[in-house]
Design an enzyme around this catalytic site. Structure first.
Site, PDB file in Angstrom:
ATOM      1  N   CYS A   3       0.825  -1.214   0.000  1.00 17.06           N
ATOM      2  CA  CYS A   3       0.000   0.000   0.000  1.00 17.06           C
ATOM      3  C   CYS A   3       0.856   1.260   0.000  1.00 17.06           C
ATOM      4  O   CYS A   3       0.697   2.133  -0.837  1.00 17.06           O
ATOM      5  CB  CYS A   3      -0.940   0.018   1.192  1.00 17.06           C
ATOM      6  SG  CYS A   3      -2.221  -1.229   1.084  1.00 17.06           S
ATOM      7  N   HIS A   4       1.773   1.368   0.971  1.00 18.69           N
ATOM      8  CA  HIS A   4       2.568   2.584   1.058  1.00 18.69           C
ATOM      9  C   HIS A   4       4.050   2.304   1.230  1.00 18.69           C
ATOM     10  O   HIS A   4       4.796   3.156   1.701  1.00 18.69           O
ATOM     11  CB  HIS A   4       2.058   3.471   2.193  1.00 18.69           C
ATOM     12  CG  HIS A   4       0.597   3.757   2.094  1.00 18.69           C
ATOM     13  ND1 HIS A   4      -0.345   3.004   2.739  1.00 18.69           N
ATOM     14  CD2 HIS A   4      -0.095   4.663   1.371  1.00 18.69           C
ATOM     15  CE1 HIS A   4      -1.551   3.442   2.434  1.00 18.69           C
ATOM     16  NE2 HIS A   4      -1.439   4.448   1.606  1.00 18.69           N
ATOM     17  N   GLY A   5       4.452   1.055   0.938  1.00 19.88           N
ATOM     18  CA  GLY A   5       5.878   0.741   0.887  1.00 19.88           C
ATOM     19  C   GLY A   5       6.596   0.643   2.217  1.00 19.88           C
ATOM     20  O   GLY A   5       7.666   1.236   2.386  1.00 19.88           O
ATOM     21  N   PRO A  41       6.621   4.167   5.878  1.00 19.98           N
ATOM     22  CA  PRO A  41       5.849   5.037   6.773  1.00 19.98           C
ATOM     23  C   PRO A  41       5.331   4.384   8.064  1.00 19.98           C
ATOM     24  O   PRO A  41       4.902   5.090   8.961  1.00 19.98           O
ATOM     25  CB  PRO A  41       4.669   5.468   5.900  1.00 19.98           C
ATOM     26  CG  PRO A  41       4.491   4.355   4.935  1.00 19.98           C
ATOM     27  CD  PRO A  41       5.851   3.781   4.684  1.00 19.98           C
TER      28      PRO A  41
END
Lengths: 255, 473, 182
Positions: free
Chosen positions: C146-148, C161
């Site tokens: 999703c956001h690495g 994150p």
């Protein structure tokens, strides 16, 4: 005018009051009123009676009747410890699955499981019982007029059929049953179940214990409900008096 | 609504909002200083009580809907899960279940008050009609709600009531199929009933808003039936009636709570704790108590209506029953035009009062008749041979649910038997129900000489006090 | 509810009235608050939900270097049979480079078995890395698409994150090959 309204309402309510009686009358004998520890506004269940009733259910009723809305974990209310409940659950096997290979498998029941039913489905239950379906017992006291009184009466109400009643094979006579004819053979006999607490091992005692237990099964919230009810009614009554005072004070300067 | 003239509020936050959207001014005007007749009795509490019940039903209903599943395979289990596993689920469901009954108690009392004190009369006709609309919506909502637990009474109640529509000539059966979404009451029926049961309360809210709006245009009626003429006749709504309503409400809630906690199933039917079974009909299908009078009227029409002594039938019995039942509510709708007597309150109309109280008694009897098996015999006697009666007696005892045709045959053999059964009781009071509206009310409107009415509300209050003082001496 | 609308005659009157009004208001407030509680409480997990809050898993079919995903309380739980190399990797990391400082010893009761909730601590996606073919991120563990966010072989956040390591649920070994989660 007030008097006339009151008298009309009085007669009307008196009539409505007799509605249920007329209802229950039908053609069966009205079940006698029993003394239950759980009746009345302060009623509570008798844990010893519940445990005895559970024993009767387990060893007699459960061979034909299901109780599928009760989980083993619910037995906590009967005064059993977590360990005891696990042990009781482990006596039963339940179907689980599918496993990794897609097969269903049997395993010992856990506290979170519901009571397994004696028959796979209603059709199987009917087939094994002469075409009559033994009803599920989880709600039976709520689902019958008279509740636990009725249950106790049915269990003790077996008699020889009077002359004008003709029974088919697989039918029995019970004066408390609507129509007098019942498909369940006499379920209880004296000394059928051994009690550890020395209570009499009579049909009457079995009947009242198992009715007590099944009333719990139908209304497990009864104790909490009544205890909360007492508090709520006391609170509201005082509140009503206070509000009456407030209202009177406010209106007093008009008069 | 609150034009240019607006008094300033001391609280700056309130003032900030009110100068942009005058909700506080509106509240102040409609519920604060709103001039209200000063002679209300406790019958005037029931509007506020009904409003409270509506809110209670919506709050508990939404909470229950979060746990409920509208599917024939799951609905009964979902309801039982609410009763057993959801935290306080039993409490919320019992409040909702008994709430329906208490909502109807409040509304029936409210309607009776309106009839007794002539609140339906000019200029409050529309206010009254909006009230009847609310009543109709409530009946629809309550009926569909009773289906949701999917017990035996749910299922068979739904079957019987939806089948009423099959009485409509030509298109009846198609309408029933449409209502069901199938060929019997089944999953599609349950799902649409749930959707509508959730929707209708908000429609009720909207009509209640209109009802209150109309009320605030004409102002309230009062026990004397004389319009308020000035300041000496009225009081500000707050605190006089806010506090009086709160007191009455708390008393009402206390009785309601007694049922919720100690007699939660007294007003329901045990059969609804048996899961629905399309193959087995319960011995006595009885609707919820608040429908009983209408149910009795439905069952009272057991005969075809046509030209006597011929085979010409205009209205079959089945359609006749349905028309009579809906007609009973239509009577309420047109009541303002049936009773055009200039005096409102039954206090000053002794004949109207008597007939109205008989009417109320009749509605109770109809309610009772609706709860009983149609063939129940209350009284019978025989003229002539005792033997004929004895046979009939036995017949009645053994075959309780004997079809009407057989009964008829027995009567023909023993024509000496006189009896009053449940159907006759219902028919008698059904006749009175319609007689009251269609004949007696218009007749009284023209003929009844009323007692002298007080000049004003203020005068009525003074008269009452004087009478009381004289009484105590 | 105040005395401003009332024209009182005696001085003793208003105090009594004030008292009654206050009591009435207090009862109303207490009553309302008491009514709110059951409704809020009904939104919490029900008794049957709570009763299902633990699950038992048989570990015997899981080979070294394999992972399985089981459902527990409606969430995926990753169970990985770690290889020696992975354990070595996880244990030799310098604590200073970790965002959420946690020793691998505190995360795995038995070094070869890593049990954790497979929900990225950033915004709740399920990270990749359970299957051989999936990306395992820069640190050989898991990677959230999703956001690495990159997790290492102990499920600790190393890059991206997410603020925290993958959560370790309460679990216990009932035998060498069965684990009870919850």
């Amino acid at each position: 005018m007030k008097k006339s309204i009151v008298s009309v309402l009085f007669v009307a309510f008196a009539m409505l009051g007799s509605v249920n009686i007329a209802h229950a009358a039908g053609d069966a004998v009205k079940p006698p009123k029993m003394e239950w520890s759980f009746s009345g506004p302060f009623g509570t269940y008798d844990k010893a009676a519940l445990q005895r009733g559970f024993l009767v259910f387990k060893s007699v009723c459960a061979s034909c009747h299901s109780m599928k809305r009760i989980a083993f974990r619910n037995l906590e209310a009967l005064g059993y410890s977590e360990g005891q409940i696990k042990a009781i659950a482990a006596e039963y096997t339940v179907m689980d699955g599918p496993d990794d290979e897609g097969e269903m498998f049997e395993r010992a029941a856990r506290p979170s499981d519901m009571f397994p039913s004696p028959f796979a489905n209603d059709a199987a239950a009917k087939y094994a019982n002469n075409g009559a379906l033994p009803p599920d017992l989880s709600l039976i006291t709520k689902a019958r007029v008279g509740g636990a009184d009725y249950l106790h009466a049915i269990l003790t109400g077996y008699e020889d059929a009077p002359e004008h009643v003709h029974l088919m094979p697989g039918q029995y006579y019970n004066k408390y049953m609507s129509g007098g004819v019942i498909a369940m053979p006499t379920p209880l006999i004296d000394d059928q179940v051994m009690y550890e607490d020395g209570s009499p091992t009579t049909v009457d005692q079995y009947a009242s214990d198992v009715s007590h237990f099944l009333n719990w099964a139908a209304e497990p919230e009864l104790e909490v409900r009544k205890r909360m009810g007492i508090k709520v009614i006391i609170f509201l009554t005082i509140f009503a008096f206070v509000m009456y005072g407030v209202k009177r004070k406010i209106w007093s300067d008009l008069h | 609504m609150a034009g240019g003239q607006r008094e300033k509020f001391k609280n700056p936050a309130v003032e900030w909002i009110d100068s942009r959207l005058p909700v506080f001014t509106l509240m102040q005007k409609e519920y604060g200083v709103f001039p209200t007749p000063k002679n209300f009795n406790y019958f005037w509490n029931f509007g506020a009580i009904a409003m409270f019940m509506l809110v209670t039903m919506i709050v508990t209903g939404i909470t229950l809907a979060m746990q409920y599943t509208a599917d024939t395979a799951l609905a009964f289990d979902a309801t039982e899960r609410i009763m057993r596993d959801v935290n306080y689920g039993w409490l919320i469901r019992y409040i909702h279940m008994n709430g329906a009954s208490f909502f109807f108690i409040a509304v029936y009392t409210h309607i009776f008050r309106g009839m007794y004190y002539g609140s339906y009369k000019q200029p409050r006709e529309l206010l009254w009609i909006l009230g009847v609309v609310i009543f109709l919506l409530m009946m629809a909502t309550a009926f569909m709600g009773y289906v949701l637990p999917w017990g035996q009474m749910s299922y068979w109640g739904a079957t019987v009531i939806t089948n009423l529509f099959s009485a409509i000539p030509i298109v009846g059966d198609d309408i029933v199929t449409l209502l069901w979404g199938g060929f019997s009451v089944d999953n599609p029926t349950l799902k649409r009933f749930f959707a509508l049961h959730y929707l209708l309360p908000f429609v009720i809210c909207a009509v209640v808003f209109l009802h209150v709006w109309a009320l605030h245009v004409t102002g309230s009626n009062n026990p004397s039936g004389v319009e308020a003429k000035g300041k000496q006749d009225t009081l500000p709504f707050h605190p006089y009636y806010t506090m009086k309503d709160t007191f009455g409400l708390v008393v009402f809630i206390t009785i309601y709570a007694a049922f919720v906690f100690f007699l939660p199933n007294a007003l329901g039917h045990p059969d609804n704790y048996i899961p629905a079974n399309p193959l087995v009909t319960p011995a006595h299908i009885v609707p919820e108590w608040y429908f009983l009078p209408f149910y009795a009227i439905l069952r009272a029409i057991t005969f075809d209506i046509g030209i006597p002594f011929t085979d010409i039938v205009f209205i079959e019995a089945k359609l006749g029953g349905v028309l009579a039942m809906f007609g009973a509510i239509v009577m309420l709708l047109i009541m303002p035009w049936l009773d055009t007597h200039p005096v409102r309150s039954a206090r000053y109309r002794p004949q109207f009062k008597k007939l109205l109280l008989v009417f109320v008694f009749g509605v109770f009897v109809l309610g009772y008749a609706g709860s009983q098996p149609a063939d129940r015999v209350y009284w019978q006697t025989c003229i002539g041979s005792e033997a004929a009666c004895a046979v009939d007696d036995h017949h009645g005892e053994v075959a309780h649910a004997a079809p009407a045709g057989e009964d008829h045959a027995a009567e023909e053999k023993a024509p000496m038997v006189l009896k009053v059964d449940n159907t006759m009781l219902a028919q008698f009071f059904t006749v009175y129900y319609f007689l009251f509206f269609l004949v007696l009310l218009p007749l009284l409107s023209r003929k009844e000489v009323a007692l002298p009415i007080p000049e004003s509300i203020h005068q009525a209050v003074l008269d009452k006090k004087a009478a009381k003082a004289a009484d105590s001496k | 509810m105040s005395a401003d609308t009332a024209k009182t005659k005696s001085t003793q009157e208003p105090t009594r009235r004030e008292f009654l009004n206050l009591t009435g208001a207090a009862f109303g407030a207490v009553g309302t608050a008491a009514v709110v509680w059951p409704f809020v409480s009904s939104l919490n997990p029900a008794a049957d939900t709570l009763a299902m809050s633990s699950t038992e898993v048989d570990l015997s079919p899981i080979e070294k270097g394999q992972s399985i995903t089981v459902m527990w309380r409606g969430k995926p739980v990753f169970i990985r049979h770690r290889t020696e190399a992975e354990i070595e990797d996880a244990r030799s990391v310098d604590m200073a480079v970790l965002r959420d400082k946690q020793d691998d010893k505190d995360r795995a009761q038995k070094p070869e078995w890593l049990v954790m909730v497979g929900v990225c601590t950033h915004l709740g996606c399920v990270p990749l890395g359970q299957k051989e073919t999936e990306s395992k991120g820069d640190f050989g563990g898991w990677f959230c698409p999703c956001h690495g966010s990159h997790y290492d072989t102990s499920g600790r956040i190393r890059k991206g994150p997410a603020p925290k390591n993958l959560a370790v649920p309460e679990y216990e070994f009932l035998s060498d090959t069965t684990v009870k989660i919850g």
